[in-house]
Write a protein that holds these residues in place. Sequence first.
Motif, mmCIF file in Angstrom:
data_model
loop_
_atom_site.group_PDB
_atom_site.id
_atom_site.type_symbol
_atom_site.label_atom_id
_atom_site.label_comp_id
_atom_site.label_asym_id
_atom_site.label_seq_id
_atom_site.Cartn_x
_atom_site.Cartn_y
_atom_site.Cartn_z
ATOM 1 N N SER A 109 0.828 -1.199 0.000
ATOM 2 C CA SER A 109 0.000 0.000 0.000
ATOM 3 C C SER A 109 0.866 1.254 0.000
ATOM 4 O O SER A 109 2.095 1.186 0.104
ATOM 5 C CB SER A 109 -0.891 -0.002 1.251
ATOM 6 O OG SER A 109 -0.065 0.008 2.423
ATOM 7 N N GLN A 110 0.204 2.399 -0.077
ATOM 8 C CA GLN A 110 0.923 3.672 -0.019
ATOM 9 C C GLN A 110 1.595 3.841 1.331
ATOM 10 O O GLN A 110 2.687 4.397 1.434
ATOM 11 C CB GLN A 110 -0.041 4.829 -0.278
ATOM 12 C CG GLN A 110 0.655 6.186 -0.433
ATOM 13 C CD GLN A 110 1.658 6.192 -1.580
ATOM 14 O OE1 GLN A 110 1.338 5.776 -2.687
ATOM 15 N NE2 GLN A 110 2.865 6.649 -1.314
ATOM 16 N N ARG A 111 0.944 3.332 2.353
ATOM 17 C CA ARG A 111 1.526 3.385 3.700
ATOM 18 C C ARG A 111 2.862 2.659 3.743
ATOM 19 O O ARG A 111 3.846 3.153 4.298
ATOM 20 C CB ARG A 111 0.550 2.763 4.693
ATOM 21 C CG ARG A 111 1.060 2.739 6.143
ATOM 22 C CD ARG A 111 0.138 1.897 6.988
ATOM 23 N NE ARG A 111 0.558 1.856 8.373
ATOM 24 C CZ ARG A 111 0.371 0.815 9.169
ATOM 25 N NH1 ARG A 111 -0.211 -0.285 8.714
ATOM 26 N NH2 ARG A 111 0.774 0.846 10.424
ATOM 27 N N ALA A 112 2.897 1.476 3.135
ATOM 28 C CA ALA A 112 4.135 0.697 3.109
ATOM 29 C C ALA A 112 5.197 1.380 2.249
ATOM 30 O O ALA A 112 6.383 1.409 2.601
ATOM 31 C CB ALA A 112 3.853 -0.705 2.591
ATOM 32 N N ARG A 113 4.768 1.934 1.116
ATOM 33 C CA ARG A 113 5.715 2.635 0.244
ATOM 34 C C ARG A 113 6.319 3.851 0.947
ATOM 35 O O ARG A 113 7.521 4.117 0.827
ATOM 36 C CB ARG A 113 5.032 3.046 -1.062
ATOM 37 C CG ARG A 113 4.892 1.916 -2.064
ATOM 38 C CD ARG A 113 4.456 2.444 -3.425
ATOM 39 N NE ARG A 113 3.088 2.927 -3.397
ATOM 40 C CZ ARG A 113 2.026 2.154 -3.593
ATOM 41 N NH1 ARG A 113 2.193 0.859 -3.830
ATOM 42 N NH2 ARG A 113 0.806 2.655 -3.560
ATOM 43 N N ASP A 114 5.476 4.559 1.690
ATOM 44 C CA ASP A 114 5.963 5.730 2.423
ATOM 45 C C ASP A 114 6.999 5.311 3.466
ATOM 46 O O ASP A 114 7.997 6.013 3.678
ATOM 47 C CB ASP A 114 4.800 6.452 3.105
ATOM 48 C CG ASP A 114 3.890 7.160 2.108
ATOM 49 O OD1 ASP A 114 4.323 7.364 0.953
ATOM 50 O OD2 ASP A 114 2.747 7.478 2.481
ATOM 51 N N PHE A 115 6.731 4.174 4.129
ATOM 52 C CA PHE A 115 7.667 3.701 5.146
ATOM 53 C C PHE A 115 9.029 3.380 4.534
ATOM 54 O O PHE A 115 10.073 3.818 5.024
ATOM 55 C CB PHE A 115 7.103 2.451 5.840
ATOM 56 C CG PHE A 115 8.098 1.774 6.748
ATOM 57 C CD1 PHE A 115 8.408 2.318 7.988
ATOM 58 C CD2 PHE A 115 8.733 0.603 6.349
ATOM 59 C CE1 PHE A 115 9.349 1.702 8.819
ATOM 60 C CE2 PHE A 115 9.664 -0.010 7.166
ATOM 61 C CZ PHE A 115 9.974 0.530 8.412
ATOM 62 N N PHE A 116 9.024 2.614 3.438
ATOM 63 C CA PHE A 116 10.296 2.220 2.822
ATOM 64 C C PHE A 116 10.954 3.410 2.118
ATOM 65 O O PHE A 116 12.182 3.449 1.988
ATOM 66 C CB PHE A 116 10.084 1.055 1.858
ATOM 67 C CG PHE A 116 9.938 -0.263 2.562
ATOM 68 C CD1 PHE A 116 11.055 -0.921 3.056
ATOM 69 C CD2 PHE A 116 8.690 -0.832 2.753
ATOM 70 C CE1 PHE A 116 10.931 -2.126 3.733
ATOM 71 C CE2 PHE A 116 8.555 -2.036 3.423
ATOM 72 C CZ PHE A 116 9.681 -2.687 3.925
ATOM 73 N N SER A 117 10.156 4.361 1.708
ATOM 74 C CA SER A 117 10.710 5.575 1.133
ATOM 75 C C SER A 117 11.500 6.338 2.189
ATOM 76 O O SER A 117 12.592 6.862 1.921
ATOM 77 C CB SER A 117 9.586 6.459 0.576
ATOM 78 O OG SER A 117 10.108 7.661 0.045
ATOM 79 N N SER A 118 10.960 6.385 3.426
ATOM 80 C CA SER A 118 11.651 7.086 4.509
ATOM 81 C C SER A 118 12.915 6.344 4.938
ATOM 82 O O SER A 118 13.888 6.962 5.382
ATOM 83 C CB SER A 118 10.713 7.232 5.715
ATOM 84 O OG SER A 118 10.421 5.968 6.300
ATOM 85 N N GLN A 119 12.913 5.026 4.781
ATOM 86 C CA GLN A 119 14.073 4.225 5.177
ATOM 87 C C GLN A 119 15.193 4.280 4.146
ATOM 88 O O GLN A 119 16.372 4.223 4.491
ATOM 89 C CB GLN A 119 13.660 2.760 5.393
ATOM 90 C CG GLN A 119 12.694 2.530 6.536
ATOM 91 C CD GLN A 119 13.282 2.897 7.883
ATOM 92 O OE1 GLN A 119 14.471 2.674 8.136
ATOM 93 N NE2 GLN A 119 12.458 3.468 8.753
ATOM 94 N N THR A 120 14.822 4.390 2.874
ATOM 95 C CA THR A 120 15.820 4.344 1.803
ATOM 96 C C THR A 120 16.181 5.722 1.262
ATOM 97 O O THR A 120 17.219 5.880 0.601
ATOM 98 C CB THR A 120 15.304 3.498 0.628
ATOM 99 O OG1 THR A 120 14.107 4.097 0.103
ATOM 100 C CG2 THR A 120 15.002 2.073 1.073
ATOM 101 N N GLY A 121 15.316 6.708 1.519
ATOM 102 C CA GLY A 121 15.557 8.034 0.971
ATOM 103 C C GLY A 121 15.149 8.148 -0.487
ATOM 104 O O GLY A 121 15.451 9.141 -1.151
ATOM 105 N N ILE A 122 14.451 7.112 -0.990
ATOM 106 C CA ILE A 122 13.984 7.110 -2.371
ATOM 107 C C ILE A 122 12.557 7.667 -2.404
ATOM 108 O O ILE A 122 11.649 7.088 -1.802
ATOM 109 C CB ILE A 122 14.016 5.689 -2.971
ATOM 110 C CG1 ILE A 122 15.452 5.148 -2.947
ATOM 111 C CG2 ILE A 122 13.466 5.682 -4.394
ATOM 112 C CD1 ILE A 122 15.562 3.705 -3.366
ATOM 113 N N LYS A 123 12.362 8.778 -3.103
ATOM 114 C CA LYS A 123 11.071 9.459 -3.096
ATOM 115 C C LYS A 123 9.952 8.571 -3.629
ATOM 116 O O LYS A 123 8.930 8.386 -2.967
ATOM 117 C CB LYS A 123 11.162 10.749 -3.914
ATOM 118 C CG LYS A 123 9.895 11.585 -3.856
ATOM 119 C CD LYS A 123 10.067 12.889 -4.615
ATOM 120 C CE LYS A 123 8.797 13.734 -4.541
ATOM 121 N NZ LYS A 123 8.935 15.012 -5.275
ATOM 122 N N ASN A 124 10.120 8.053 -4.807
ATOM 123 C CA ASN A 124 9.099 7.184 -5.401
ATOM 124 C C ASN A 124 9.550 5.737 -5.281
ATOM 125 O O ASN A 124 9.985 5.112 -6.247
ATOM 126 C CB ASN A 124 8.857 7.557 -6.860
ATOM 127 C CG ASN A 124 8.306 8.965 -7.017
ATOM 128 O OD1 ASN A 124 7.407 9.350 -6.276
ATOM 129 N ND2 ASN A 124 8.850 9.725 -7.949
#
Length: 222
Positions: A109-124
């Motif tokens: 989900s978007q929630r999961a993508r946001d979490f991994f985005s914050s962990q990796t620094g990758i916006k999309n």
Amino acid sequence: MNARPQFKDISSYEEFSKYYWYREELKKICKALGLDSGGMKAELNRVIEEYFKGNRIVPKPRKTAERPKSAVVRPGAASKPKNRAAVSNAASGQLTLNTGLVACGFKFSQRARDFFSSQTGIKNFKFNADMVATVKKVKETGDESFTLGDLLDVYYGKKTYARYDKVSLQWNKFVQDFCADPATAAFPNKLKSAAALWKIVRDSARPKVYARELLEEFKEEL
């Protein structure tokens, strides 16, 4: 050309791996042998590989949850309402690297993508194929020890849990190459002809790839 033999007539994994097997075929083979038949094609192939080595990977016994005992409510005593917030806390609370994938009811989900985005620094942020395969296996096995931190390690290639079965793409690649070859323009129904040629290649020990030479070799069958 040798047709694909029956599984019972195959004596080694090397011989077995020369042929193309659908996932449902692998599941039936594993079930017939009393082996673990869960997972994707890559896992099923590994089970069969171990079988030829003399190792049997059998299904894990299912955990049977005990039925909760009915609470006895004394006359005049008010029953305590269930703490629904506590029950859903794992699924709706803040995600951390220590959060269990099963406990949080993980979804792509978007929630999961946001979490991994914050962990990796990758916006999309985009989940890779091995992450998808891993989540599927974790859910199938009910592995409550697997965390989002472990899934992040899979993303970085630091850990391997389940790999995406690239073998399953062979048919798609075969059709694409068949249709892209100008020599197949004469076929009125390319998909039907590609399927007929694929069946010949699939059930043989030859590489599972399209080559123009196949058109001449098997033109009578097409």
